[in-house]
Design a protein around this motif. Structure first.
Motif, PDB file in Angstrom:
ATOM      1  N   GLY A  27      11.932  37.545 -37.592  1.00  0.00           N
ATOM      2  CA  GLY A  27      12.568  36.646 -38.552  1.00  0.00           C
ATOM      3  C   GLY A  27      12.927  37.280 -39.874  1.00  0.00           C
ATOM      4  O   GLY A  27      13.703  36.699 -40.640  1.00  0.00           O
ATOM      5  N   GLY A  28      12.372  38.458 -40.186  1.00  0.00           N
ATOM      6  CA  GLY A  28      12.653  39.084 -41.470  1.00  0.00           C
ATOM      7  C   GLY A  28      12.140  38.230 -42.625  1.00  0.00           C
ATOM      8  O   GLY A  28      10.987  37.792 -42.635  1.00  0.00           O
ATOM      9  N   VAL A  29      13.015  37.977 -43.603  1.00  0.00           N
ATOM     10  CA  VAL A  29      12.628  37.177 -44.769  1.00  0.00           C
ATOM     11  C   VAL A  29      12.994  35.706 -44.596  1.00  0.00           C
ATOM     12  O   VAL A  29      12.698  34.886 -45.469  1.00  0.00           O
ATOM     13  N   MET A  30      13.659  35.362 -43.481  1.00  0.00           N
ATOM     14  CA  MET A  30      14.102  33.984 -43.301  1.00  0.00           C
ATOM     15  C   MET A  30      12.959  32.962 -43.322  1.00  0.00           C
ATOM     16  O   MET A  30      13.095  31.897 -43.932  1.00  0.00           O
ATOM     17  N   PRO A  31      11.805  33.224 -42.670  1.00  0.00           N
ATOM     18  CA  PRO A  31      10.725  32.231 -42.731  1.00  0.00           C
ATOM     19  C   PRO A  31      10.267  31.919 -44.157  1.00  0.00           C
ATOM     20  O   PRO A  31       9.990  30.763 -44.486  1.00  0.00           O
ATOM     21  N   ILE A  32      10.199  32.942 -45.027  1.00  0.00           N
ATOM     22  CA  ILE A  32       9.779  32.713 -46.412  1.00  0.00           C
ATOM     23  C   ILE A  32      10.815  31.871 -47.149  1.00  0.00           C
ATOM     24  O   ILE A  32      10.477  30.934 -47.885  1.00  0.00           O
ATOM     25  N   ILE A  33      12.100  32.197 -46.954  1.00  0.00           N
ATOM     26  CA  ILE A  33      13.162  31.465 -47.647  1.00  0.00           C
ATOM     27  C   ILE A  33      13.161  30.000 -47.230  1.00  0.00           C
ATOM     28  O   ILE A  33      13.230  29.089 -48.077  1.00  0.00           O
ATOM     29  N   PHE A  34      13.065  29.739 -45.928  1.00  0.00           N
ATOM     30  CA  PHE A  34      13.048  28.363 -45.448  1.00  0.00           C
ATOM     31  C   PHE A  34      11.807  27.623 -45.957  1.00  0.00           C
ATOM     32  O   PHE A  34      11.884  26.459 -46.373  1.00  0.00           O
ATOM     33  N   ALA A  35      10.648  28.292 -45.904  1.00  0.00           N
ATOM     34  CA  ALA A  35       9.402  27.646 -46.334  1.00  0.00           C
ATOM     35  C   ALA A  35       9.456  27.297 -47.823  1.00  0.00           C
ATOM     36  O   ALA A  35       9.030  26.210 -48.228  1.00  0.00           O
ATOM     37  N   GLN A  36       9.976  28.208 -48.647  1.00  0.00           N
ATOM     38  CA  GLN A  36      10.092  27.940 -50.074  1.00  0.00           C
ATOM     39  C   GLN A  36      11.026  26.763 -50.331  1.00  0.00           C
ATOM     40  O   GLN A  36      10.749  25.907 -51.176  1.00  0.00           O
ATOM     41  N   ALA A  37      12.147  26.731 -49.607  1.00  0.00           N
ATOM     42  CA  ALA A  37      13.108  25.642 -49.798  1.00  0.00           C
ATOM     43  C   ALA A  37      12.493  24.295 -49.413  1.00  0.00           C
ATOM     44  O   ALA A  37      12.669  23.291 -50.115  1.00  0.00           O
ATOM     45  N   ILE A  38      11.742  24.273 -48.312  1.00  0.00           N
ATOM     46  CA  ILE A  38      11.121  23.029 -47.861  1.00  0.00           C
ATOM     47  C   ILE A  38      10.065  22.559 -48.861  1.00  0.00           C
ATOM     48  O   ILE A  38       9.916  21.357 -49.128  1.00  0.00           O
ATOM     49  N   LEU A  39       9.318  23.504 -49.443  1.00  0.00           N
ATOM     50  CA  LEU A  39       8.253  23.127 -50.376  1.00  0.00           C
ATOM     51  C   LEU A  39       8.792  22.688 -51.730  1.00  0.00           C
ATOM     52  O   LEU A  39       8.299  21.731 -52.320  1.00  0.00           O
ATOM     53  N   MET A  40       9.824  23.376 -52.217  1.00  0.00           N
ATOM     54  CA  MET A  40      10.281  23.119 -53.582  1.00  0.00           C
ATOM     55  C   MET A  40      11.144  21.869 -53.685  1.00  0.00           C
ATOM     56  O   MET A  40      10.879  20.987 -54.505  1.00  0.00           O
ATOM     57  N   LEU A  41      12.185  21.778 -52.864  1.00  0.00           N
ATOM     58  CA  LEU A  41      13.162  20.709 -53.055  1.00  0.00           C
ATOM     59  C   LEU A  41      12.599  19.314 -52.759  1.00  0.00           C
ATOM     60  O   LEU A  41      12.671  18.425 -53.611  1.00  0.00           O
ATOM     61  N   PRO A  42      12.018  19.069 -51.556  1.00  0.00           N
ATOM     62  CA  PRO A  42      11.511  17.708 -51.302  1.00  0.00           C
ATOM     63  C   PRO A  42      10.409  17.298 -52.270  1.00  0.00           C
ATOM     64  O   PRO A  42      10.366  16.145 -52.706  1.00  0.00           O
ATOM     65  N   PHE A  70      -1.728  26.441 -48.168  1.00  0.00           N
ATOM     66  CA  PHE A  70      -1.938  26.005 -46.783  1.00  0.00           C
ATOM     67  C   PHE A  70      -0.617  25.564 -46.152  1.00  0.00           C
ATOM     68  O   PHE A  70      -0.270  25.994 -45.036  1.00  0.00           O
ATOM     69  N   ALA A  71       0.141  24.711 -46.859  1.00  0.00           N
ATOM     70  CA  ALA A  71       1.434  24.258 -46.339  1.00  0.00           C
ATOM     71  C   ALA A  71       2.419  25.413 -46.251  1.00  0.00           C
ATOM     72  O   ALA A  71       3.216  25.492 -45.298  1.00  0.00           O
ATOM     73  N   TYR A  72       2.367  26.319 -47.207  1.00  0.00           N
ATOM     74  CA  TYR A  72       3.256  27.487 -47.229  1.00  0.00           C
ATOM     75  C   TYR A  72       3.054  28.347 -45.981  1.00  0.00           C
ATOM     76  O   TYR A  72       4.013  28.738 -45.300  1.00  0.00           O
ATOM     77  N   VAL A  73       1.793  28.644 -45.658  1.00  0.00           N
ATOM     78  CA  VAL A  73       1.485  29.480 -44.488  1.00  0.00           C
ATOM     79  C   VAL A  73       1.917  28.793 -43.196  1.00  0.00           C
ATOM     80  O   VAL A  73       2.514  29.427 -42.300  1.00  0.00           O
ATOM     81  N   LEU A  74       1.627  27.491 -43.067  1.00  0.00           N
ATOM     82  CA  LEU A  74       2.023  26.768 -41.853  1.00  0.00           C
ATOM     83  C   LEU A  74       3.540  26.752 -41.672  1.00  0.00           C
ATOM     84  O   LEU A  74       4.043  26.945 -40.558  1.00  0.00           O
ATOM     85  N   LEU A  75       4.265  26.531 -42.761  1.00  0.00           N
ATOM     86  CA  LEU A  75       5.727  26.515 -42.677  1.00  0.00           C
ATOM     87  C   LEU A  75       6.280  27.882 -42.312  1.00  0.00           C
ATOM     88  O   LEU A  75       7.249  27.993 -41.538  1.00  0.00           O
ATOM     89  N   ILE A  76       5.689  28.947 -42.839  1.00  0.00           N
ATOM     90  CA  ILE A  76       6.146  30.300 -42.505  1.00  0.00           C
ATOM     91  C   ILE A  76       5.945  30.578 -41.019  1.00  0.00           C
ATOM     92  O   ILE A  76       6.834  31.120 -40.337  1.00  0.00           O
ATOM     93  N   LEU A  77       4.772  30.206 -40.485  1.00  0.00           N
ATOM     94  CA  LEU A  77       4.518  30.409 -39.053  1.00  0.00           C
ATOM     95  C   LEU A  77       5.500  29.596 -38.212  1.00  0.00           C
ATOM     96  O   LEU A  77       6.023  30.092 -37.195  1.00  0.00           O
ATOM     97  N   PHE A  78       5.751  28.356 -38.622  1.00  0.00           N
ATOM     98  CA  PHE A  78       6.685  27.513 -37.871  1.00  0.00           C
ATOM     99  C   PHE A  78       8.081  28.127 -37.865  1.00  0.00           C
ATOM    100  O   PHE A  78       8.721  28.228 -36.793  1.00  0.00           O
ATOM    101  N   PHE A  79       8.579  28.548 -39.021  1.00  0.00           N
ATOM    102  CA  PHE A  79       9.939  29.078 -39.096  1.00  0.00           C
ATOM    103  C   PHE A  79      10.053  30.470 -38.474  1.00  0.00           C
ATOM    104  O   PHE A  79      11.144  30.866 -38.067  1.00  0.00           O
ATOM    105  N   GLU A  80       8.937  31.190 -38.385  1.00  0.00           N
ATOM    106  CA  GLU A  80       8.959  32.468 -37.654  1.00  0.00           C
ATOM    107  C   GLU A  80       9.239  32.208 -36.175  1.00  0.00           C
ATOM    108  O   GLU A  80      10.076  32.875 -35.556  1.00  0.00           O
ATOM    109  N   TYR A  81       8.549  31.215 -35.605  1.00  0.00           N
ATOM    110  CA  TYR A  81       8.799  30.842 -34.209  1.00  0.00           C
ATOM    111  C   TYR A  81      10.218  30.274 -34.055  1.00  0.00           C
ATOM    112  O   TYR A  81      10.919  30.584 -33.083  1.00  0.00           O
ATOM    113  N   PHE A  82      10.619  29.438 -35.004  1.00  0.00           N
ATOM    114  CA  PHE A  82      11.936  28.806 -34.932  1.00  0.00           C
ATOM    115  C   PHE A  82      13.052  29.852 -34.958  1.00  0.00           C
ATOM    116  O   PHE A  82      13.975  29.815 -34.134  1.00  0.00           O
TER     117      PHE A  82
END
Length: 442
Positions: free
Chosen positions: A276-291, A317-329
């Motif tokens: 996934g490269g840096v994509m999981p971090i970018i997606f996780a940050q966006a999900i955490l910050m905006l909503p 905790f939420a950051y790590v879970l989102l990164i793992l999810f988006f890595e698989y995604f």
């Protein structure tokens, strides 16, 4: 060996020209970051630059190489182009017409690139509208960042930022075509690297202040040495994992034609550990910050921001879970085990001991899931390194961002790609590479 490689770069006319073009265009891209949008109060910019350190505005700059706090024409960086590329990367897998267009080869790829450019302009207009609205609300004391927030200023600022991003996109394409490496990636790395001297200067300032006060600067020097050692160690770790692969052996079927036997060779199918490269971090940050920012603005729900504030347990905790999810995604999005198994079967290849077809797809999916877990764990660890270092060693969180997060993954990944491109050019002309012995006659 490195000295020979560097001499080879400047000895070969074509390679020398490509490297010089790359660095010249990167230098041009830095000039625009100091050209402010017309109508902005420059005296307020320096004050808000320090005030916004470590916020979402600073994070966007780290991801895209842009600098919103400078209120420059390049404030958006290449973020709109990145967004458009991510959108079309997912749409190609979901929309049949775009998938057919991609399979047409270079012509279809150029058509998709054209759609990405149109989407980039649209995203620029939307994002710059929000940035202009933010600029008009910023104050420093009794002064405003935008003294006269008229309609003509808003229109001019939106057009200026959109034109700046389009110009950066054009520069990236020129670097890709006439220089070395991926132009957009190099522009992002250029913006991130440009921030590092300012962060390291904090240590120099502390040492100089201790010397002026007549205090022994041993503590400040030790902090700088420890920080440098941590930086080198983390970079080495990121390089190791970024280059890491899970190699799956593949056997080619033998074919007999007359008295000759063809094929029968064995090769390896490489699966990168960090797909996934840096994509999981970018997606996780966006999900955490905006909503969270939107929800916490609703009356009665402001406590949510307290629970998910940057650096808190629930945030990490939420950051790590989102990164793992988006890595698989992301891994499932870019790598299709069924399609890969069908391609292996069509070309007469198979994995030893595994029946071609469905069984091969199941094995590839089994391996890919475990590789994605390892890659996601690595990305999650790098993402929370700044919080760990800041809490355990007392470093400022703004300074600790150098040691982890999106920035270091982008810089290391792009730098490795650049070195590999240069090395490939040298080896093709029978020169030594940066990290290998001579490979002449290969």
């Amino acid at each position: 060996m490195i000295g020979t490689a560097l001499r080879g770069i400047f000895t070969l006319p074509d390679l020398r020209k490509r490297v010089l073009i790359t660095f010249a265009l990167l230098a041009v891209s830095r000039i625009g970051f100091w050209i402010t949008v017309p109508g902005v109060n420059y005296d307020v910019i320096e004050e808000i630059a320090g005030r916004q350190a470590g916020t979402w505005i600073d994070f966007i700059g780290i991801v895209t190489g842009g600098r919103l706090t400078n209120a420059s024409i390049f404030s958006l960086g290449v973020m709109p182009y990145i967004s458009a590329s991510i959108i079309f990367t997912m749409l190609v897998k979901l929309v049949p017409s775009l998938e057919r267009l991609q399979k047409e080869g270079p012509q279809g790829y150029r058509k998709i690139q054209q759609y990405e450019r149109y989407a980039t302009v649209l995203i620029c207009i939307i994002q710059s509208s929000f940035i202009v609205a933010w600029m008009t609300s910023v104050t420093a004391g009794n002064e405003r960042l935008v003294p006269n927030a008229t309609f003509s200023f808003r229109l001019m600022a939106i057009v200026s930022m959109t034109a700046g991003t389009v110009f950066l996109m054009w520069l990236g394409e020129q670097i890709t075509e006439f220089g070395i490496g991926n132009g957009i990636s190099l522009l992002i790395m250029n913006g991130i690297v440009a921030r590092m001297p300012g962060k390291f200067s904090m240590f120099i300032s502390n040492i100089a202040r201790a010397v002026r006060q007549g205090v022994n600067p041993a503590k400040e020097v030790t902090e700088l040495a420890i920080f440098v050692l941590l930086f080198v160690g983390i970079v080495a770790f990121v390089v190791l994992i970024t280059q890491g692969q899970r190699r799956i052996p593949v056997q080619q079927q033998k074919q007999t034609r007359g008295r000759r036997v063809y094929g029968g060779m064995r090769y390896y199918l490489p699966l990168r550990v960090n797909q996934g490269g840096v994509m999981p971090i970018i997606f996780a940050q966006a999900i955490l910050m905006l909503p969270i920012a939107i929800i916490s603005s609703i009356p009665g729900l402001q406590s949510i921001r307290f629970w998910f504030n940057y650096g808190t347990f629930w945030y990490i905790f939420a950051y790590v879970l989102l990164i793992l999810f988006f890595e698989y995604f992301w891994t499932a999005l870019v790598f299709n085990p069924i399609e890969m198994a069908n391609q292996l079967q069509e070309h007469g290849n198979f994995i030893p001991g595994i029946r071609p077809g469905r069984r091969t797809a199941e094995m590839l999916e089994y391996i890919l899931n475990r590789v994605a877990l390892a890659g996601g764990t690595f990305v999650a660890f790098i993402a929370i390194v700044p919080q760990i270092v800041s809490s355990l060693m007392g470093y400022d969180i703004f300074l600790a961002t150098i040691l982890g997060g999106t920035g270091i993954l982008i810089v290391v990944g792009v730098a490795l790609e650049f070195v590999q491109r240069v090395e490939a050019q040298l080896l093709a002309r029978e020169y030594e590479g940066f990290m290998r012995k001579p490979m002449r006659g290969r």
